[in-house]
Design a protein around this motif. Structure first.
Motif: not given
Lengths: 83, 228
Positions: B179-183, B166-167, B116-118, B131-133
């Motif tokens: 952290v699961a993904g960054i830009i 984020r996880y 699950n990711l947020k 959606e947000k969150g």
């Protein structure tokens, strides 16, 4: 010819999951005196004599052989006499 | 919209990525060899997962010097969307397009399962359809996804809203800040360990990845509405 020995390790403060596992194994083997284990990489480069040898080795370490974000490196350069 | 999937020796999620674009999104996509320098004909660049160059030395370390990477750097400078998934994320970190580095997973195991990711930032060109969150389920499949950066970088990422995913619930690999993904700061280069291209069709078990590709397309269309 020159032999360049490059040692790459994780920076102090960066958690090393492999080192931690090996330390756990050593402790379970009863080597309780082991305080810490850091796992790194060792590389050997055979190089022709060249100008700015040290500068080039430094550059190679910085650009490719190590990732300066999480790793430290050091190297030794020694002349090898052909047999 | 025309997408490029960069294929390095050892890439193995290139086919999934190709099909996500061609079949799930219905857009034009091509495989592009790592030897190709000129990527100017593509509107978006996708760096797929896999084990480029056998993960030798460090994941992504050798791929970062492939010819195609000069084209990727140029595309990033021009503001085109650049998405790196899994090994593609590792390549983006090694190339310096994104800050930080990857270490082996906390438990030293290769992990392959849905997580699950947020969605922490839904205001990017990659996430605007979420959606947000929103909490989404996307598969991960990696041995080196333990994100590491120094305190200063983590603070900057948080302050600039650069942590996109984020996880959620549990942290599978020990990543700093979950952290699961960054830009990047500019907002056009996204790196993520989870595989959205493996979650684009019911038959795959999950569809939450589809919105990511739909976001890229929608934002591209909106910004090109006058010219095309």
């Amino acid at each position: 010819m020159y032999k360049v020995k490059v040692y790459v390790t994780l920076k102090a403060g960066v958690l090393d999951p492999q080192g931690k596992a090996v330390k756990g194994a050593l402790h379970s083997m009863d080597y309780k005196e082991v305080q810490d284990v850091t796992i790194g990489k060792y590389m050997e480069l055979m190089m022709e004599k060249t100008e700015n040898m040290e500068e080039k080795v430094e550059e190679m370490c910085h650009r490719l052989l190590a990732n300066p974000v999480i790793e430290d490196y050091r190297y030794e350069i020694e002349e090898v006499v052909p047999q | 919209m025309k997408y490029a999937v960069i294929v390095f020796p050892g890439s193995n999620c290139d086919v999934d990525m190709y099909h996500a674009i061609k079949d799930a999104l219905g857009e034009e996509v091509e495989y592009v060899s790592h030897t190709e320098k000129d990527l100017s004909e593509y509107d978006a660049i996708l760096l797929p997962g896999g084990f480029s160059y056998g993960d030798y030395l460090r994941s992504g370390a050798i791929a970062r010097f492939a010819n195609a990477m000069s084209g990727v750097m140029k595309a990033a400078e021009e503001g085109k969307p650049v998405l790196g998934v899994c090994n593609g994320f590792q390549v983006l970190l090694e190339s310096g397009l994104l800050p930080g580095a990857m270490k082996r997973n906390r438990d030293l195991k290769f992990i392959c399962r849905p997580v699950n990711l947020k969605v922490e930032n839904h205001e990017t060109m990659f996430t605007s359809e979420y959606e947000k969150g929103e909490v989404i389920t996307i598969p991960i499949a990696h041995g080196e996804g333990n994100y590491e950066c120094n305190d200063k970088t983590l603070k900057e990422l948080e302050e600039n809203n650069q942590i996109v995913f984020r996880y959620h619930g549990e942290n599978p690999n020990g990543s700093r800040g979950d952290v699961a993904g960054i830009i990047n700061e500019r907002g056009n280069v996204l790196g993520m360990m989870p595989h959205p291209e493996r979650a684009v069709d019911e038959i795959l078990g999950h569809t939450d990845g589809l919105k990511l590709f739909q976001s890229i397309l929608k934002n591209w269309r909106e910004s090109h509405v006058c010219t095309s």
